[in-house]
Design a protein around this motif. Structure first.
Motif, PDB file in Angstrom:
ATOM      1  N   GLU A 244     101.908 -74.224 -60.861  1.00 20.73           N
ATOM      2  CA  GLU A 244     102.492 -72.974 -61.360  1.00 20.73           C
ATOM      3  C   GLU A 244     102.407 -71.875 -60.311  1.00 20.73           C
ATOM      4  O   GLU A 244     103.381 -71.163 -60.054  1.00 20.73           O
ATOM      5  N   VAL A 245     101.229 -71.726 -59.714  1.00 24.34           N
ATOM      6  CA  VAL A 245     101.019 -70.681 -58.711  1.00 24.34           C
ATOM      7  C   VAL A 245     101.931 -70.909 -57.508  1.00 24.34           C
ATOM      8  O   VAL A 245     102.601 -69.985 -57.031  1.00 24.34           O
ATOM      9  N   LEU A 246     101.987 -72.142 -57.020  1.00 21.82           N
ATOM     10  CA  LEU A 246     102.823 -72.432 -55.857  1.00 21.82           C
ATOM     11  C   LEU A 246     104.296 -72.203 -56.173  1.00 21.82           C
ATOM     12  O   LEU A 246     105.032 -71.624 -55.360  1.00 21.82           O
ATOM     13  N   PHE A 247     104.731 -72.634 -57.347  1.00 24.21           N
ATOM     14  CA  PHE A 247     106.117 -72.418 -57.757  1.00 24.21           C
ATOM     15  C   PHE A 247     106.451 -70.931 -57.783  1.00 24.21           C
ATOM     16  O   PHE A 247     107.479 -70.498 -57.243  1.00 24.21           O
ATOM     17  N   LEU A 248     105.593 -70.132 -58.404  1.00 27.66           N
ATOM     18  CA  LEU A 248     105.838 -68.694 -58.511  1.00 27.66           C
ATOM     19  C   LEU A 248     105.834 -68.032 -57.135  1.00 27.66           C
ATOM     20  O   LEU A 248     106.641 -67.117 -56.870  1.00 27.66           O
ATOM     21  N   GLN A 249     104.963 -68.474 -56.248  1.00 33.58           N
ATOM     22  CA  GLN A 249     104.935 -67.918 -54.898  1.00 33.58           C
ATOM     23  C   GLN A 249     106.194 -68.289 -54.117  1.00 33.58           C
ATOM     24  O   GLN A 249     106.800 -67.439 -53.457  1.00 33.58           O
ATOM     25  N   LEU A 250     106.583 -69.550 -54.205  1.00 30.68           N
ATOM     26  CA  LEU A 250     107.780 -69.993 -53.492  1.00 30.68           C
ATOM     27  C   LEU A 250     109.032 -69.315 -54.033  1.00 30.68           C
ATOM     28  O   LEU A 250     109.914 -68.913 -53.261  1.00 30.68           O
ATOM     29  N   LEU A 251     109.126 -69.184 -55.358  1.00 30.41           N
ATOM     30  CA  LEU A 251     110.309 -68.546 -55.941  1.00 30.41           C
ATOM     31  C   LEU A 251     110.339 -67.049 -55.668  1.00 30.41           C
ATOM     32  O   LEU A 251     111.418 -66.453 -55.548  1.00 30.41           O
ATOM     33  N   THR A 252     109.183 -66.409 -55.559  1.00 34.35           N
ATOM     34  CA  THR A 252     109.152 -64.993 -55.186  1.00 34.35           C
ATOM     35  C   THR A 252     109.737 -64.810 -53.794  1.00 34.35           C
ATOM     36  O   THR A 252     110.577 -63.929 -53.562  1.00 34.35           O
ATOM     37  N   GLU A 253     109.311 -65.656 -52.857  1.00 32.76           N
ATOM     38  CA  GLU A 253     109.861 -65.599 -51.501  1.00 32.76           C
ATOM     39  C   GLU A 253     111.355 -65.934 -51.510  1.00 32.76           C
ATOM     40  O   GLU A 253     112.163 -65.295 -50.808  1.00 32.76           O
ATOM     41  N   HIS A 254     111.715 -66.934 -52.299  1.00 33.19           N
ATOM     42  CA  HIS A 254     113.110 -67.379 -52.383  1.00 33.19           C
ATOM     43  C   HIS A 254     113.998 -66.256 -52.922  1.00 33.19           C
ATOM     44  O   HIS A 254     115.072 -65.977 -52.373  1.00 33.19           O
ATOM     45  N   HIS A 255     113.548 -65.605 -53.984  1.00 39.61           N
ATOM     46  CA  HIS A 255     114.306 -64.489 -54.555  1.00 39.61           C
ATOM     47  C   HIS A 255     114.436 -63.334 -53.569  1.00 39.61           C
ATOM     48  O   HIS A 255     115.495 -62.705 -53.469  1.00 39.61           O
ATOM     49  N   ALA A 256     113.347 -63.027 -52.853  1.00 39.06           N
ATOM     50  CA  ALA A 256     113.395 -61.917 -51.886  1.00 39.06           C
ATOM     51  C   ALA A 256     114.448 -62.192 -50.812  1.00 39.06           C
ATOM     52  O   ALA A 256     115.216 -61.299 -50.423  1.00 39.06           O
ATOM     53  N   GLY A 257     114.505 -63.441 -50.334  1.00 38.19           N
ATOM     54  CA  GLY A 257     115.528 -63.796 -49.366  1.00 38.19           C
ATOM     55  C   GLY A 257     116.921 -63.735 -49.962  1.00 38.19           C
ATOM     56  O   GLY A 257     117.875 -63.278 -49.319  1.00 38.19           O
TER      57      GLY A 257
END
Length: 231
Positions: A171-184
């Motif tokens: 969950e944590v890794l998914f949320l971190q990766l998607l936060t970066e993905h959304h920012a890009g």
């Protein structure tokens, strides 16, 4: 049918098990996104062909309109991939609902972008590589991780780690990766708002900025609940 698959194991996908506000609003947004997708696609089709003899000019292959459509389709596909991965790595209903919303919304938008390229008769792959359309800067001028194709995109190593993780770690890794993905994705969408010339595409890009910024805030709260933070 897709909704049932993404939320398997939940007694009621519109009710949060911890008593927090139901996710009904998100389902309505997903449905609205699909409707907007249809309207925008019809609008571009009408604009591209006005009758049998009159054909309106379409964007050039190297334009921001075409470049954004091509690149964001690839960007969205990875978000959908990660959403389906986390579905099988956690039983947390909040994370699974978020993954469902992201998968549905971005799959719909990806279909629109590729559909527009078809309507314009333009290739879905650029010979100039990714991000060449962003005015004033080439791909190397944007913040990307080593091994990442575009701003915010996860690397193959990131995806492999997500595939191996389970439970709260996933969950944590998914949320971190998607936060970066959304920012890009926000960076790219803002560039389209400034550079694209097709009104419907600019409207879609503006909607992406608003929606993904809102989800970034939501994911920051979800990470905090898990004793973590964006990377």
């Amino acid at each position: 049918m897709t909704r049932t698959i993404m939320t398997a194991g939940a007694a009621n996908p519109d009710e949060a098990s911890d008593g927090r506000r139901p996710a009904s609003a998100r389902w309505l947004i997903a449905g609205a996104a699909a409707l907007v997708a249809l309207i925008l696609t019809m609008g571009i089709s009408t604009m591209t062909r006005l009758g049998n003899d009159q054909v309106v000019s379409v964007p050039a292959a190297d334009s921001a309109d075409a470049g954004f459509a091509r690149d964001m389709a690839v960007h969205h596909q990875q978000a959908v991939e990660m959403a389906y991965i986390i579905r099988d790595r956690t039983t947390d209903e909040d994370v699974r609902r978020l993954a469902y919303d992201i998968a549905q919304t971005q799959a719909n938008q990806r279909g629109m972008l590729l559909g527009w390229l078809d309507l314009w008769g333009l290739p879905k792959i650029s010979s100039d590589g990714y991000m060449a359309w962003m005015e004033g800067e080439g791909h190397d001028g944007h913040e990307t991780k080593s091994g990442s194709l575009m701003p915010g995109m996860a690397t193959r190593t990131d995806i492999d780690q997500l595939n191996k993780a389970r439970g709260q770690a996933a969950e944590v890794l998914f949320l971190q990766l998607l936060t970066e993905h959304h920012a890009g994705g926000v960076t790219m969408a803002r560039a389209c708002v400034e550079q694209c010339t097709v009104p419907q595409e600019r409207a879609l890009a503006k909607g992406m900025v608003d929606a993904q910024q809102s989800e970034i805030v939501l994911m920051a709260d979800m990470l905090k609940e898990r004793g973590a933070a964006p990377r």
